[in-house]
Design an enzyme around this catalytic site. Structure first.
Site, PDB file in Angstrom:
ATOM      1  N   ASP A   1      45.535  82.024  34.367  1.00  0.00           N
ATOM      2  CA  ASP A   1      46.372  82.981  33.643  1.00  0.00           C
ATOM      3  C   ASP A   1      46.901  82.369  32.348  1.00  0.00           C
ATOM      4  OD1 ASP A   1      46.356  85.118  35.627  1.00  0.00           O
ATOM      5  OD2 ASP A   1      47.581  83.789  36.854  1.00  0.00           O
TER       6      ASP A   1
ATOM      7  N   ASP B   1      47.827  76.170  29.402  1.00  0.00           N
ATOM      8  CA  ASP B   1      48.616  76.808  28.353  1.00  0.00           C
ATOM      9  C   ASP B   1      50.114  76.649  28.520  1.00  0.00           C
ATOM     10  OD1 ASP B   1      49.753  79.897  29.363  1.00  0.00           O
ATOM     11  OD2 ASP B   1      48.455  78.729  30.672  1.00  0.00           O
TER      12      ASP B   1
ATOM     13  N   ASP C   1      43.271  75.895  33.884  1.00  0.00           N
ATOM     14  CA  ASP C   1      44.207  76.878  34.399  1.00  0.00           C
ATOM     15  C   ASP C   1      43.564  78.253  34.196  1.00  0.00           C
ATOM     16  OD1 ASP C   1      46.763  78.056  35.189  1.00  0.00           O
ATOM     17  OD2 ASP C   1      46.973  78.546  33.062  1.00  0.00           O
TER      18      ASP C   1
END
Length: 319
Positions: free
Chosen positions: A108, A267, A106
């Site tokens: 961001d 995250d 991922d």
């Protein structure tokens, strides 16, 4: 949490293997490199026609009585290791060359802290519309689902009319296209990516961030060259947590769609659900943007420092 040290590196010259107890083996690194994606045993097990058949997806039997690098010394050697990025597993005296698993990230909240730039763009748009501003923590808590989800949450939080959302999003995208000045890589990201790339792991990006914005930030941070496939929030019809974006990334990196041996690193709740839907093992970066406690999210392991990531990848990608 405690992290096992990375598996040992087994030294090798550019052309010949230098495995413990493997003196006299005729395996050449170039030969193995040509076949590693297929997970074949070392080429010295096969005559040239058999190796060619394997390379074209056909079946072939090893030479009668062939045993590659068989030596009692192998029993005392490390059971796993890396030779110029190729994972080597020693099983009953037989060396097997396995392809390094793809590792997809991922963006961001995982590789980059982009919340300050997103926050600045959001408040710029809110100012244009004489709307109340948001704090950085508020905007950070809205990140992860892509631009549309971001603005759904903003409109709800600020009690703005939903029928005006398209205007807010359009103004946001004008600012967002060039929003790079406040974005930073998390510590040790570049070193971790370099280690994984050097070990032969194909690297990819699967994000809900629009593709053009993703490409701009990767170029700005000078890491675009590390990724073999980049899938953004507008690259396929669905966004995470739907599995399609991650499946597209894995396909772009050459993974088997029926058995995608790969690792996803993220995250957030979106990332955890996406990895589970594929399914592939999920490693979660604990300093990211999620709102749910880590223990409530499906994950194989967590880490708070990218210096630990290569060891975690090798521990779980070769299990």
């Amino acid at each position: 949490m405690p992290v096992s040290p990375p598996v040992c590196d087994v030294g090798a010259s550019q052309d010949d293997f230098a495995l413990p107890g493997a003196e006299g083996c005729n395996c050449r690194l170039a030969d193995v490199t040509a076949h590693w994606r297929h997970g074949f045993t070392f080429p010295c097990l096969y005559d040239e026609p058999q190796a060619d058949a394997l390379a074209h997806g056909q079946q072939a039997q090893p030479r009668h009585g062939a045993n590659c690098c068989r030596s009692p010394a192998l029993d005392m050697a490390p059971k796993t290791g890396f030779i110029n990025g190729l994972f080597i597993e020693m099983e009953s005296g037989m060396n097997v060359c396995m392809a390094p698993w793809p590792v997809v990230f991922d963006l961001d909240g995982t590789l980059i802290d982009s919340a300050p730039d997103i926050h600045a763009c959001v408040n710029s748009v809110l100012t244009q519309h004489d709307s109340p501003l948001l704090t950085l923590d508020q905007v950070r808590s809205f990140i992860g689902g892509g631009v549309d989800v971001l603005w759904q949450k903003i409109m709800a939080a600020q009690q703005l009319p939903q029928d005006c959302k398209a205007d807010y999003v359009a103004a946001f995208m004008i600012c967002y296209q060039d929003a790079t000045q406040l974005t930073r890589l998390f510590p040790n990201v570049v070193d971790a990516l370099g280690v994984l790339a050097d070990r032969g792991h194909p690297l990819g990006i699967c994000t809900n961030k629009p593709l053009a914005v993703t490409q701009a930030i990767l170029a700005h941070l000078d890491i675009a060259h590390l990724f073999g496939c980049v899938i953004g929030g507008d690259s396929v019809a669905q966004r995470k947590p739907h599995p399609a974006p991650l499946q597209a990334t894995l396909a772009g990196l050459g993974a088997d769609p029926a058995d995608p041996r790969a690792i996803y690193v993220g995250d957030s709740e979106f990332d955890a659900a996406c990895a589970s839907a594929v399914p592939v093992p999920f490693l979660i970066y604990s300093r990211g943007y999620r709102q749910t406690p880590i223990e409530q999210l499906p994950h194989l392991a967590q880490f708070d420092d990218f210096a630990c990531l290569p060891g975690l990848v090798e521990r779980h990608a070769t299990a």
